[in-house]
Design an enzyme around this catalytic site. Sequence first.
Site, short mmCIF file in Angstrom:
data_model
loop_
_atom_site.label_atom_id
_atom_site.label_comp_id
_atom_site.label_asym_id
_atom_site.label_seq_id
_atom_site.Cartn_x
_atom_site.Cartn_y
_atom_site.Cartn_z
CG HIS A 185 -1.79 -1.14 1.43
ND1 HIS A 185 -2.85 -1.43 0.58
CD2 HIS A 185 -1.81 -2.09 2.39
CE1 HIS A 185 -3.47 -2.50 1.02
NE2 HIS A 185 -2.89 -2.93 2.11
O1 RIB Z 1 -5.28 0.33 4.19
C1 RIB Z 1 -3.87 0.34 4.12
C2 RIB Z 1 -3.31 1.50 4.87
O2 RIB Z 1 -3.68 1.41 6.25
C3 RIB Z 1 -1.77 1.52 4.86
O3 RIB Z 1 -1.33 2.84 4.97
C4 RIB Z 1 -1.42 0.76 6.10
O4 RIB Z 1 -0.15 1.13 6.63
C5 RIB Z 1 -2.50 1.21 7.05
O5 RIB Z 1 -2.10 2.47 7.59
#
Ligand code: RIB
Length: 313
Positions: free
Chosen positions: A243
């Site tokens: 992500h």
């Molecule tokens: O949904 C994924 C996000 O939420 C990423 O930034 C992960 O680190 C959590 O913060």
Amino acid sequence: MGLHPIVLDTDPGVDDALAIIYALNHLDLQVHAITTVCGNIGVDQATINTQIVLSLLDCVVPLAMGQNQPIYYPLQTAPHVHGLDGLGNVSVQFESLEEQVVKKSAVELILDFVAKFPDQLRLVCIGPLTNIAQAILANSPLMRRTKEIILMGGAFEQRGNVTTSAEFNIYVDPHAAKIVLESGVPITILSLDLTHQVILSADRLHQATLCSNAPWRDFTWSITQPCMRFHQHQEGFHGMYLHDPLAVGYLLRPDLFKTVPAEVRVETSSSSTRGMTVANLHQQPMTPNAQICVAVKVEQFLNHFLQTLLDLP
Ligand code: RIB
Ligand code: CA
């Protein structure tokens, strides 16, 4: 001197830690400051985790602790994904440099650097948007001199990863997301629709660490294991979504990404659809307030990410 001056706002968090290493290890980015926010873990531990990464990389970067609670809802963390310490339960094995943390708040540091680099500084936001929203509330005219906000968050056609309708960063603080989306600052969104296209498998990471002499190669392996086991049980693959590294990758290699303009709104009050993000791509009248990343060249991104992360030859 990096081509892109940025401030990185983060809630490390395992994928955050990889994104921080990725950003600090690439010469095209000038990371002027890192600000921590509550999210995956409480902001105190998020700050310790950031210090651990900075110590491992032997990097001195101004680091400011941010908000310890979302604007309205009580904090909801993600220990089941990132470990009880937010860093794969390995933080106790590593030292952190106390002197890294500056006396200023995250909001003050963000405003300082927007003022220092008007219309040049980008904010790369890989956690809940609480710090950014508070900076906008503190000085909206100055924050509108931000060149771009690149944020990892939201889910449009993909189901959410907290509820069926909401992605974690937006779910934790939807009120902050609403303030950011309505701020008038140019925004690029990397939602789950994009980040779920990119999986780093345990095998791929293991092979890459074997080819690396980076002092932090064992760290990158250790911190990712609980997260990878979580995905093995939950989703049937032994790996993890990248992500947050994708938000950094978009800035480093925009040629690998495709974006479309959209009018994006967020639900803040409904208990059943809190944090839901809705994108109007076509229906007129449509006033775009964001670019949404809809596609990425996966293999080319993974190669770029691993080569930079692990200093591969
Ligand atoms: O949904 C994924 C996000 O939420 C990423 O930034 C992960 O680190 C959590 O913060
Ligand atoms: Ca994060």
